[in-house]
Enzyme design. Structure first.
Site, PDB file in Angstrom:
ATOM      1  N   ASP A  17      -9.012   3.840  -1.777  1.00 59.37           N
ATOM      2  CA  ASP A  17      -9.938   4.256  -0.717  1.00 59.37           C
ATOM      3  C   ASP A  17     -11.249   4.803  -1.267  1.00 59.37           C
ATOM      4  O   ASP A  17     -11.453   6.005  -1.346  1.00 59.37           O
ATOM      5  CB  ASP A  17      -9.250   5.297   0.165  1.00 59.37           C
ATOM      6  CG  ASP A  17      -8.049   4.694   0.875  1.00 59.37           C
ATOM      7  OD1 ASP A  17      -7.939   3.443   0.909  1.00 59.37           O
ATOM      8  OD2 ASP A  17      -7.226   5.448   1.381  1.00 59.37           O
ATOM      9  N   GLU A  27       2.537   4.805  -4.146  1.00 57.70           N
ATOM     10  CA  GLU A  27       2.525   5.764  -5.280  1.00 57.70           C
ATOM     11  C   GLU A  27       3.863   6.468  -5.454  1.00 57.70           C
ATOM     12  O   GLU A  27       4.195   6.778  -6.613  1.00 57.70           O
ATOM     13  CB  GLU A  27       1.405   6.791  -5.063  1.00 57.70           C
ATOM     14  CG  GLU A  27       0.014   6.212  -5.110  1.00 57.70           C
ATOM     15  CD  GLU A  27      -0.335   5.377  -3.879  1.00 57.70           C
ATOM     16  OE1 GLU A  27       0.207   5.675  -2.801  1.00 57.70           O
ATOM     17  OE2 GLU A  27      -1.104   4.418  -4.009  1.00 57.70           O
ATOM     18  N   ASP A  41       0.857  -1.196   0.000  1.00 53.38           N
ATOM     19  CA  ASP A  41       0.000   0.000   0.000  1.00 53.38           C
ATOM     20  C   ASP A  41       0.890   1.241   0.000  1.00 53.38           C
ATOM     21  O   ASP A  41       2.102   1.153   0.222  1.00 53.38           O
ATOM     22  CB  ASP A  41      -0.866  -0.048   1.274  1.00 53.38           C
ATOM     23  CG  ASP A  41      -1.891   1.064   1.316  1.00 53.38           C
ATOM     24  OD1 ASP A  41      -2.274   1.570   0.243  1.00 53.38           O
ATOM     25  OD2 ASP A  41      -2.301   1.436   2.432  1.00 53.38           O
TER      26      ASP A  41
HETATM   27  C1  GLC Z   1      -4.588   3.396   3.043  1.00 49.86           C
HETATM   28  C2  GLC Z   1      -5.101   2.164   2.287  1.00 49.86           C
HETATM   29  C3  GLC Z   1      -6.112   1.446   3.143  1.00 49.86           C
HETATM   30  C4  GLC Z   1      -5.472   1.080   4.472  1.00 49.86           C
HETATM   31  C5  GLC Z   1      -4.951   2.320   5.179  1.00 49.86           C
HETATM   32  C6  GLC Z   1      -4.186   1.999   6.456  1.00 49.86           C
HETATM   33  O1  GLC Z   1      -5.596   4.328   3.197  1.00 49.86           O
HETATM   34  O2  GLC Z   1      -5.617   2.509   1.036  1.00 49.86           O
HETATM   35  O3  GLC Z   1      -6.577   0.313   2.468  1.00 49.86           O
HETATM   36  O4  GLC Z   1      -6.397   0.430   5.283  1.00 49.86           O
HETATM   37  O5  GLC Z   1      -4.078   3.018   4.303  1.00 49.86           O
HETATM   38  O6  GLC Z   1      -3.109   1.177   6.200  1.00 49.86           O
END
Ligand code: GLC
Length: 798
Positions: A489, A397, A394
């Site tokens: 998200d 980017e 995650d």
């Molecule tokens: C980001 C991710 C989400 C995750 C959060 C905490 O917002 O897109 O899926 O739960 O980070 O790690």
């Protein structure tokens, strides 16, 4: 872009003029590659050879023969299946297929450069004529309907929360589009990692304009004619998706905010005690020790290996999150090692860049470099030994909330700098940050893919007997080679649920077929109805994950009351019944790149109504799904493309048969997902199960809508690893009431079949049947035929 000099070699053409250069190659039949350098003089390129480029997206380096002939001011180029006419005075070109049809017409290529301020700036532009009746599909992960005509997009991976139905850019950049006109498709892929943009007949309704901030426009032109041909060629160029482990196709539960190993255990217990199917639980950042990657908070997760073992007994796998930001604290090994080996991204000043993500202060490994990827891959070792089944990447980017001084604080200058960065670059690193000799503006879009590649290759080295499973938020063209993708998200809005359909369809046309959106929305509180509807839709997402954000109320299936639990259970069971088909489709994708979710236009590319239907989809080639995506609705309008379609809602009792090419009103009460089975379609289902085990199915039901041209494939194996497999093809014809089905089995895997049944729909009555174990009549339009494990031919006369 004047090009008056030419050098013609058997597999490569060089053209150049006083300020520009162009190289033409044919990497695959039906594909041309045009490397345009519109401001080459200032970009410092030498002629006639262009410097080789490090490939990130493209996996093939083939160079097929080209023929070129100069006639006055025009160069005629032909290669296998395609041709090009180029006007040397302007650099404009026409791209044609083998039949001489013009697929694309480039009207101008231009470029500017401003060297060394503080690094080279470019703007390279290419403008295509946009015929009035041409649709533009693909573009990766983008909002909007299927046809993106009239929109414009930026390719710059961005962490954005929340996103709205018009937010752009999002997390993934795939500068690929498919043109479709009069039923003929072609593809355009701008293989530039630099920040890029496209104006899809937005500013000027007659033009599609591409722009990149790099010195080149490295363009691949792909012929069709069918959209599936274009996807196939694009995936041959950028890599096929590997077959994932079966368990990753099961139901997945996740939440930011599962605070401890005990909470994970109780979630799984709650699933099991209610008889709900489940295969995967994700571990979000909560498991980390003060946001240090690869380190567990031992107070809350005392024994990760024991947790993994206990979960395995329940048939559940764990997938922990790993972000790309290394906490910059003395003594923390991954950081110390990365710093010592000079693996970290640097600021323009040359110092290691320090920012803030979850970890603060945070530094970023430079995932664009091979040695860093290898090093990173090896960091997966402990997690794999502890029994973690996959990795969730995650914030890659990369997301960076703010920039800090080396001390870990923000000064007044730092604050101004942050404001500038937030405004121009999004929540990420500055354009001028240094990745070895490259600047961030050039490699930003492949940072996340470098990370995922590192993980994927680490898996392959460390546990070669297992298939890697990675889930990523960021990516670039070719990301399908390494990971499954989720769309970031989203929010618990009906609009987001609907939006997920064209978004996943667009990703699929852009080569990324193993995808899903957070069910029932990551941010916000879904209504019980929305939860039920989204779970029903999620049955058909290739990746089916329920995930929610920390401050929000819990949204596991039992949080909405008994009635909705029952609905969710039925949906989850449907998902498990569908696994033989889903798994076979994933296998097909690994061979030809075709996505699992397909737009209706795949069935009939020349049908404009199929093109407009963005809130319905084909699941594989044979099923059409039109989910209810609005509150309070129990009926909806659905479009059926050409063919004959049998109502088969919920994969259950068949209903009426409708001719295609028309709209129908479908019934969709709260427990129903409207669905149709195409005449000639055959779908393999199994029985529901608490979790996956093997893809060598013990119980199999074929559901066949009697029609001509049955052509179905069932792929079976152990569900993981690289062992034996078996492929069953079912071919059939239907002529004047006589259905002939032939089954062929290939492969060495011994069948585990205990029962196999054929349910044949659409027959009026049965006069004779040969090749089956028993003869039964047609009851309510269904002929049910139990088969022996090794049948090869069935003839039904009705
Ligand atoms: C980001 C991710 C989400 C995750 C959060 C905490 O917002 O897109 O899926 O739960 O980070 O790690």
């Amino acid at each position: 872009m004047r090009l008056d000099q030419t050098s013609i070699e058997p597999t490569r053409l060089h053209l150049w003029g006083p300020h520009a250069a162009l190289e033409i190659r044919c990497p695959l039949p039906g594909v041309l590659r045009l490397r345009h350098i519109p401001s080459s003089l200032t970009a410092g390129f030498t002629h006639p050879r262009l410097a080789p480029k490090q490939p990130f997206a493209v996996v093939t380096d083939e160079a097929l023969p080209l023929q070129a002939r100069r006639e006055g001011g025009t160069l005629h180029v032909t290669a296998e299946g395609v041709s090009l006419e180029l006007t040397l005075e302007t650099g404009a070109w026409n791209f044609r297929n083998a039949e001489g049809r013009t697929l694309a017409r480039c009207e101008s290529v231009s470029g500017e450069s401003a060297p060394n301020m503080p690094f080279n700036h470019y703007r390279s532009r290419l403008s295509l004529h946009a015929p009035e009746d041409e649709a533009y599909l693909g573009f990766g992960e983008k909002v909007g309907p299927l046809d993106k005509r009239g929109m414009r997009f930026v390719f710059w991976n961005t962490d954005i929360q929340p996103h709205h139905p018009d937010t752009d850019p999002l997390y993934i950049s795939i500068p690929f589009s498919m043109g479709l006109r009069e039923g003929v498709a072609w593809g355009f892929f701008l293989d530039e990692t630099w920040r890029s943009e496209v104006d899809v007949a937005y500013g000027d309704p007659e033009r599609v304009k591409w722009e990149t901030w790099g010195p080149e426009l490295d363009v691949y032109l792909l012929s069709g004619p069918h959209p599936a041909d274009v996807v196939g060629r694009y995936v041959t160029l950028t890599g096929k998706p590997p077959l994932p482990p079966l368990w990753s196709l099961g139901a997945q539960q996740s939440r930011w905010g599962y605070e401890s190993a005990d909470e994970i255990r109780s979630v799984v217990q709650a699933y099991r005690s209610r008889g709900l199917p489940l295969d995967v639980v994700y571990l979000d950042i909560d498991y980390q020790d003060a946001y240090k990657l690869w380190e567990w908070d031992r107070a809350r997760y005392p024994d990760p290996a024991a947790l993994a073992r206990d979960m395995a007994k329940e048939g559940v796998r764990l997938v922990p999150i790993i972000n790309p930001s290394l906490k910059a604290v003395p003594g923390y090994r991954p950081y110390e090692e990365a710093k010592e080996r000079n693996y970290l991204v640097r600021a323009d000043s040359g110092d290691v860049l320090v920012g803030e993500v979850w970890a603060k202060p945070a530094t970023f490994p430079d995932f664009t470099r091979e040695e860093v990827q290898r090093w990173w891959g090896d960091w997966h070792s402990d997690f794999l030994k502890q029994g973690m089944a996959g990795i969730w990447n995650d914030m890659n980017e990369p997301a960076c909330f703010s920039l800090l001084e080396a001390s870990g604080s923000v000064s007044a200058t730092g604050a101004r700098m942050n404001e500038e960065v937030q405004r121009t670059e999004g929540k990420t690193l500055p354009f001028a940050a240094r990745h070895g000799t490259r600047r961030h503006v050039e490699v930003h879009n492949i940072f996340g893919m470098g990370m995922v590649k590192a993980g994927y290759e680490g898996f392959r080295r460390l546990v070669p007997e297992r298939r890697p499973f990675l889930l990523t938020r960021a990516g670039f063209a070719g990301i399908q080679r390494y990971a499954s993708v989720w769309t970031g998200d989203n929010s618990s809005h009906w609009e987001h649920m609907e939006l997920s359909i064209p978004m996943l369809l667009g990703l699929g046309l852009s080569g990324v077929g193993f995808t899903g959106s957070d069910i029932p929305g990551f941010i916000g509180r879904p209504t019980p109805e929305m939860f039920a509807r989204w779970t029903q839709l999620g049955v058909f997402y290739p990746l089916m994950r329920n995930h929610g954000a920390k401050p929000m109320p819990f949204q596991e299936p039992w949080r909405f009351g008994e009635r909705y639990l029952t609905l969710a259970k039925a949906a989850l069971e449907r998902r498990y019944r569908l696994l033989p088909t889903l798994y076979s489709l994933m296998h097909e994708a690994s061979q030809n790149g075709l996505p699992i979710l397909r737009p209706l236009l795949m069935q009939d590319p020349s049908d404009p109504r199929a093109l407009r239907a963005y809130d319905q989809f084909l699941f594989g080639g044979d099923m059409l799904v039109a989910p209810i995506t609005k509150p309070g609705q129990t009926k909806r309008l659905a479009y059926l493309p050409k063919g004959e379609w049998l109502e088969w809602s919920n994969l259950d009792t068949p209903g009426a048969i409708h001719a295609g090419g028309q709209y129908v009103i479908a019934d969709g009460p709260l427990d129903t997902v409207p669905l149709w089975l195409r005449a000639g379609g055959a779908v393999a289902l199994t029985r529901p199960a608490p979790h996956t085990t093997t893809a060598n199915w013990e119980h199999l039901e074929w559901h066949i809508h009697a029609g001509d041209g049955v052509n179905a494939t069932l792929y079976e194996d152990a569900g993981d690893g690289y062992g034996e497999s078996r492929t069953t093809t079912l071919k059939g014809s239907f002529d004047r009431g006589r259905l002939v089905l032939e089954r062929r089995v290939q492969g060495t895997l011994a069948p585990a079949r205990q029962t196999e049944t054929l349910r044949i729909y659409g027959l009026k009555g049965v006069r004779s049947i040969t090749g089956a174990l028993e003869l039964r009549g047609v009851v309510n339009g269904v002929l049910e035929v139990p088969m022996s494990a090794n049948w090869d031919r069935l003839v039904v006369t009705s």
